[in-house]
Design an enzyme around this catalytic site. Structure first.
Site, short mmCIF file in Angstrom:
data_model
loop_
_atom_site.label_atom_id
_atom_site.label_comp_id
_atom_site.label_asym_id
_atom_site.label_seq_id
_atom_site.Cartn_x
_atom_site.Cartn_y
_atom_site.Cartn_z
N LYS A 136 0.85 -1.26 -0.02
CA LYS A 136 0.04 0.01 0.10
C LYS A 136 0.85 1.18 0.20
O LYS A 136 2.05 1.34 0.51
CB LYS A 136 -0.99 0.08 1.15
CG LYS A 136 -1.99 0.85 1.10
CD LYS A 136 -2.95 0.60 2.57
CE LYS A 136 -4.03 1.63 2.61
NZ LYS A 136 -4.82 1.38 3.76
N SER A 180 -9.54 1.53 2.25
CA SER A 180 -8.42 2.34 1.94
C SER A 180 -7.48 1.50 0.86
O SER A 180 -6.72 2.19 0.01
CB SER A 180 -8.09 3.42 2.52
OG SER A 180 -6.96 2.35 3.65
N SER A 189 -10.29 -1.25 6.20
CA SER A 189 -9.55 -0.82 4.98
C SER A 189 -8.85 -2.02 4.19
O SER A 189 -8.45 -1.91 3.16
CB SER A 189 -8.20 0.35 5.44
OG SER A 189 -9.04 1.47 5.63
#
Length: 237
Positions: free
Chosen positions: A44, A119, A143
């Site tokens: 990420k 996310s 997320s």
């Protein structure tokens, strides 16, 4: 190559990590093979990699190149993994979609009319599209779990403080950071549970405990995983 094809389709990769080919050559010369030997891993955007930016989807942080790898990246490399791309997120990461003004909107590879979730949406889209077999996301309030669900994947938010996680400067200004009862955690995302278990087993190693003494030195328990979830005590009465 497959990651490039997937991101052309759904816009999920924000950076290719240079030096990954050199790392592979170094690994080939090592006698000991780690648990993740030779496995390319996507990470990420906000996870720090030396020589790369952790933008959080904000222009404010584009000039801040990280001087060292985060602990989790160091551990992944020590286990033979090869972090090779960074993936898209929503601006500030506090969103269940996946778009920002720098890198734009990430699409769901299963249906371009839908969101991949957030996310860790870039991770979900890349893995679901076939561009990565294992990725590292993060989760405070869904997320990892939401993009895993939206993209038909498996994901795990570990117990708080199980894996080293210091939020980048991206998060320090956000009002939600004072809610310490809800611990943000890094965790794996993949197509199957076995891959998640292998990743956790690899991460919960002596190198992790050495690099961060605040992480409880408890290795992954394969027997507990294989036993599954027993009936809760209250249901046995």
């Amino acid at each position: 190559g497959e990651a490039l094809e997937v991101t052309r389709e759904v816009n999920c990769v924000v950076d290719f990590i240079h030096g990954c080919e050199d790392q592979l050559q170094k690994l080939k010369k090592q006698k000991e093979k780690g648990l993740l030997y030779g496995i390319p891993i996507s990470i990420k955007d906000h996870i720090n990699c030396k020589g790369h930016v952790s933008s959080g989807g904000m222009v404010k942080f584009l000039g801040q190149v990280m001087e060292e790898d985060s602990v989790i990246v160091q551990v992944l490399k020590s286990q033979g993994a090869i972090p090779f791309v960074k993936t898209n997120i929503p601006q500030t990461m506090i969103n269940y979609d996946c778009s920002n003004l720098i890198f734009g909107q990430t699409l769901n590879p299963l249906d371009h009319q839908k969101s991949p979730g957030g996310s860790s949406g870039g991770e979900g889209a890349l893995i679901a599209g076939g561009g990565s077999i294992l990725g590292i996301g993060s989760d405070v309030a869904g997320s990892i779990r939401l993009p895993s669900s939206f993209c038909g994947l498996c994901g795990l938010k570990p117990t708080g403080n199980r894996i080293r996680y210091i939020p980048t400067s991206v998060l320090f200004f956000h009002p939600l950071t004072f809610v310490l009862a809800v611990t943000g955690m890094l965790g794996p995302m993949a197509r199957d549970v076995d891959s998640l278990a292998l990743c956790m087993k690899a991460l919960l190693c002596q190198e992790m405990f050495r690099l961060d003494p605040t992480v409880p030195p408890i290795p992954f328990d394969e027997e507990v995983r294989l036993r599954g979830n027993p009936t809760p005590p209250f249901a046995q009465q």
